[in-house]
Design an enzyme around this catalytic site. Sequence first.
Site, short mmCIF file in Angstrom:
data_model
loop_
_atom_site.label_atom_id
_atom_site.label_comp_id
_atom_site.label_asym_id
_atom_site.label_seq_id
_atom_site.Cartn_x
_atom_site.Cartn_y
_atom_site.Cartn_z
N SER A 75 4.34 -1.47 3.52
CA SER A 75 3.90 -0.08 3.41
C SER A 75 5.03 0.83 3.91
O SER A 75 5.06 1.19 5.09
CB SER A 75 2.63 0.17 4.22
OG SER A 75 2.24 1.52 4.15
N SER A 81 0.82 -1.21 0.00
CA SER A 81 0.00 0.00 0.00
C SER A 81 0.85 1.26 0.00
O SER A 81 1.96 1.28 0.52
CB SER A 81 -0.91 -0.01 1.24
OG SER A 81 -1.61 1.21 1.36
N GLY A 82 0.27 2.33 -0.55
CA GLY A 82 0.87 3.65 -0.43
C GLY A 82 0.52 4.31 0.88
O GLY A 82 1.01 5.40 1.17
N ASP A 83 -0.34 3.68 1.68
CA ASP A 83 -0.74 4.21 2.98
C ASP A 83 -0.91 3.03 3.92
O ASP A 83 -0.28 2.00 3.73
CB ASP A 83 -2.02 5.05 2.84
CG ASP A 83 -2.12 6.16 3.87
OD1 ASP A 83 -1.89 5.87 5.06
OD2 ASP A 83 -2.43 7.30 3.50
N ASP A 84 -1.76 3.15 4.93
CA ASP A 84 -1.93 2.06 5.90
C ASP A 84 -2.47 0.80 5.21
O ASP A 84 -3.38 0.87 4.38
CB ASP A 84 -2.91 2.48 7.00
CG ASP A 84 -2.43 3.71 7.74
OD1 ASP A 84 -1.25 3.78 8.10
OD2 ASP A 84 -3.26 4.62 7.96
#
Length: 489
Positions: free
Chosen positions: A306, A272-275
């Site tokens: 991540s 992921s680019g986030d959580d």
Amino acid sequence: MYDNPPYIGLFSARKAISQTMKMCPRHRNSFVIGVISLVLILGSENVKVVNGGSEYEAINCRKHSAVLTDFGGVGDGVKSNTKAFRNAIRNLSQHASDGGAQLIVPPGKWLTGPFNLTSHFTLFLHKNAIILASQDESEWPHLPALPSYGRGRDAPAGRFSSLISGTHLTDVVITGDNGKIDGQGAYWWEKFHKKQLNLTRPYMIELMYSDQIQISSLTLLNSPSYFIHPIYSSNIIMQGLTINAPRGSPNTDGIDPDSCRNVRIEDCKIVSGDDCISIKSGWDEYGIKVAMPSEHIVIRRITCNSPDSALIALGSEMSGGISDVRAEDLIAINTESAVRIKTAVGRGGYVKDIFVRRMNLTTMKYVFWMTGSYGSHPDPHYDPKALPKITGINYADVAASDVKYSARLDGISNDPFTNICISNVSIQLNEQRKKLQWNCTNVSGVTRNVTPPTCELLPEKGPLQCPFPTNSLPIESVKLKSCNTKVFF
């Protein structure tokens, strides 16, 4: 449709009868008799195909089936199938009270704008099927802000519809034999970075005010923003998912239960680019007013990558409260932090009774991270006296290697984070290690058998094993049934 279709649904059979009326009488009569016989067989046998179709597991099986091509779907990756999906689901909704229905997405690339699901319904993706999200903004309806947020998450106005949506539904399954949904998010990420959007970007899947939800056995790619966002919903199973978005893709959280209860997340791989997983319950005064907590959540056997965010985040939008989260058997690789608590003055609410055990972490910036100053707010009208309560946070049996910073635990002045328990933790540091490994302010609790040694605010106490509940939650006892698509491919 296929040249030699292996399946004829009732819709296709009726169409075939209509077309035969142009035949000569002798051929027409014999053909109609054959088709009518097939319709009767299909109707009496609930469109079953003996020893055929794809097997899958679901909370409920369906009596009726149809294929997207029955409704004009074209899987060439170019033609829009928005109308085909909407027409198919509208037609199949009539079977909700008669055993439900399933829509089969066959092999192909199925370009589509947003569509809404219906109750007692299964959307099944064949292993060679790819749903592609349209990049034509005119296909995306505009929605008002969520009640517990008060504004769009990206922008003050409302938001774009999610690709796959549903509201006030019961008994919904989105599954497949690892079929794919590609949100084609690069278009939206670029506009977000250039501040060219006045509405919040679409999510891939969002189900609201719904009960009995299953999302499983799929590969999800490149969502414009969050991948899966159940909100104000209950009794949810999400399992066997592969979720992938590139580093730097903004807000591409993998799975975000938001004001949800009785949730089971298991056996997922998330890049992921986030959580990878983020549990939420509303934002500041809006979340406090709606007052719908996220609670009774089981998370197990998750692998996360991540680099810029967390394996599991609690918050920062947690104003309705988060409690009774049970996470175990977790792997994080090249991830910023493991389980991170994010909150701020003005949030109100609580994060309590959090239980985490058996984490295996490699290449981490932080192992433990709690933030009491995560200061983004929907507007300036939040109550500065609305202080969050963070208590009962338990971590046990953690092995971490290639770590820069063991812990950064920042509570709130006059509102400390309390009853923190950390036991049986081994952290191996890398060459970029911080000199101060445990940076603790406004926290209290106990530790046992932790290396490197912890801070003075978390003294060692022995013998100690941080607790993990021994009882099972009702969502853990839900057994899936063996179902069949009833379709040859």
